[in-house]
Write a protein that holds these residues in place. Sequence first.
Motif, PDB file in Angstrom:
ATOM      1  N   GLU A 101       0.835  -1.195   0.000  1.00 32.94           N
ATOM      2  CA  GLU A 101       0.000   0.000   0.000  1.00 32.94           C
ATOM      3  C   GLU A 101       0.877   1.256   0.000  1.00 32.94           C
ATOM      4  O   GLU A 101       0.633   2.207  -0.758  1.00 32.94           O
ATOM      5  CB  GLU A 101      -0.911  -0.024   1.224  1.00 32.94           C
ATOM      6  CG  GLU A 101      -2.133   0.849   1.076  1.00 32.94           C
ATOM      7  CD  GLU A 101      -3.029   0.774   2.304  1.00 32.94           C
ATOM      8  OE1 GLU A 101      -3.786   1.719   2.540  1.00 32.94           O
ATOM      9  OE2 GLU A 101      -2.949  -0.243   3.041  1.00 32.94           O
ATOM     10  N   ALA A 102       1.917   1.228   0.848  1.00 30.15           N
ATOM     11  CA  ALA A 102       2.836   2.363   0.908  1.00 30.15           C
ATOM     12  C   ALA A 102       3.521   2.562  -0.439  1.00 30.15           C
ATOM     13  O   ALA A 102       3.688   3.685  -0.908  1.00 30.15           O
ATOM     14  CB  ALA A 102       3.876   2.140   2.001  1.00 30.15           C
ATOM     15  N   GLY A 103       3.893   1.432  -1.073  1.00 31.71           N
ATOM     16  CA  GLY A 103       4.558   1.503  -2.372  1.00 31.71           C
ATOM     17  C   GLY A 103       3.668   2.167  -3.415  1.00 31.71           C
ATOM     18  O   GLY A 103       4.112   3.007  -4.195  1.00 31.71           O
ATOM     19  N   GLU A 104       2.387   1.807  -3.408  1.00 32.82           N
ATOM     20  CA  GLU A 104       1.466   2.408  -4.374  1.00 32.82           C
ATOM     21  C   GLU A 104       1.318   3.909  -4.144  1.00 32.82           C
ATOM     22  O   GLU A 104       1.358   4.701  -5.078  1.00 32.82           O
ATOM     23  CB  GLU A 104       0.088   1.723  -4.277  1.00 32.82           C
ATOM     24  CG  GLU A 104       0.051   0.394  -5.012  1.00 32.82           C
ATOM     25  CD  GLU A 104      -1.172  -0.435  -4.650  1.00 32.82           C
ATOM     26  OE1 GLU A 104      -2.122   0.110  -4.061  1.00 32.82           O
ATOM     27  OE2 GLU A 104      -1.161  -1.645  -4.974  1.00 32.82           O
ATOM     28  N   ARG A 105       1.164   4.268  -2.852  1.00 28.70           N
ATOM     29  CA  ARG A 105       1.026   5.694  -2.561  1.00 28.70           C
ATOM     30  C   ARG A 105       2.304   6.454  -2.859  1.00 28.70           C
ATOM     31  O   ARG A 105       2.276   7.590  -3.348  1.00 28.70           O
ATOM     32  CB  ARG A 105       0.609   5.884  -1.094  1.00 28.70           C
ATOM     33  CG  ARG A 105      -0.895   5.764  -0.947  1.00 28.70           C
ATOM     34  CD  ARG A 105      -1.354   5.805   0.477  1.00 28.70           C
ATOM     35  NE  ARG A 105      -0.980   7.023   1.183  1.00 28.70           N
ATOM     36  CZ  ARG A 105      -1.362   7.283   2.439  1.00 28.70           C
ATOM     37  NH1 ARG A 105      -2.094   6.407   3.091  1.00 28.70           N
ATOM     38  NH2 ARG A 105      -0.997   8.399   3.025  1.00 28.70           N
ATOM     39  N   GLY A 106       3.439   5.799  -2.567  1.00 27.29           N
ATOM     40  CA  GLY A 106       4.729   6.430  -2.854  1.00 27.29           C
ATOM     41  C   GLY A 106       4.919   6.656  -4.341  1.00 27.29           C
ATOM     42  O   GLY A 106       5.380   7.724  -4.772  1.00 27.29           O
TER      43      GLY A 106
END
Lengths: 268, 220
Positions: free
Chosen positions: A129-134
Amino acid sequence: MTLPAPAIAIRRLCKSYGQTEVLHGIDLEIARGATTCLIGPSGSGKSTLLRCIAFLEEATSGTILVNGQPLGFEEQADGRRRRLPQARIREVRSGIGMVFQQFNLWPHMTALGNVTEALVTVQGLSRREAGERGMAQLRRVGLEARARHYPSELSGGQQQRVAIARALALEPKILLFDEPTASLDPELTGEVLNVMRDLGDEGMTMVVVTHEIGFAATVGQRIVFLDHGRVLLNGPPAELFAPPRHPRLTQFLETYLDRGAAMLLKPA
Amino acid sequence: MSFDLAVVVAALPAILAGLQVTLGIWLAALALGIGLGFAVAALRHFGPGPLGLALRLAVEVLRGTPFLIQIFLLYFGGPFVGIRLDPVPAGLLGLSVYAAAYFSEIFRAGFVAVPRGHVEAAQCVGLSRAQIVRRILVPEMTMLVLPQCVNMAVILVKETAILSIIAVPEATAVISALGSQQYAFVESLFLLALIYWLLVEACGWAGRALERRLSKFRFA
């Protein structure tokens, strides 16, 4: 008519280092959704003021309200200041993003790692999820293709754009910039200023300490001119830069001819 | 007297046993020294003032006196204050504490060398103090102090030889005893020099490989 509450309200802010007072009672309101540029000669206190808003420096006295919430200290009924609990400080601070002159990317993390660090460590998001937002934030600053690169493999301008993406990842209401282009080669300042210009157009509240007078005059909706730790002038650029100009501002602009001040001083 | 390698070959099992002790004590003291040294550096950097001062004094004493005398004091002087240790634990403890003093100085310099702005950036995105140490300071410091740590590891492998004087059955004790018994002093000393040099080379090679792996994390 009620005016919208300011994003940041600063009251009688003083800051001393030992015996030296660098900010002498600053009163300032930062409008929501606008770009405010802090300009002034070196030693005028503009960076110190910005660092106080970021709570990297603790003001000696006075208060700062961020989105209506006291930052760091609360004024009590008897006028004394009380330090707020750490959790409250962090909560108020989380609404503020900061971009530094020296980028300050963490060298042992990739561009994406820098952007997602707080999402994972502080907000507890999953890596995915963090990767997508990043990635979404890196796309916003035009660096999706550089996600896997380490800071040492990026140009100064790219590093600063990653630093902006890192600040944006936490979805702050306010972004602070401390001379964001001062350590960049002239040909790299444009890409950073363009990202900032886009953010301004999207309605982000920004406070920018800058020597780029041209940028301040064209993008800033509000110019605050500091001199010797005081707010000397505060107004829209069209008003401030147009003659008749404050003599102290003219004197200052004359030393910044190469940073876009020349066009402001040119006789019409 | 001729240079007789047959002596060495005949005593190979004993030599290998000694070598094993040397390696074991070295690696254990390295691990303990790094762990303890890091704790001391962290306490000096983040802990209360008086504690920092006390630790600083201890580090100064340990760095200011020869390891030979420290290990003598621990082994022969220890029983007078109730510390009765066998040679191997005494040697391991002495070497670990000695290493910790040096490692703590390396780490202390490392903490200071991490740019303040990198910590401020972490504060601004909401990392707690402990998270900043774990996620930012320690990894960045590791890159900065790696060369000095390899250097310290090299010094440490050679200091293990001193443990022979308190009868730790490590390579120097075993091989020099062998030399005396067989009247093969030159062979044994030559072999010892070769063993330590090979260990040092291996350590340096490992350190360089690690540095290469970490090189892309270098400071921009």
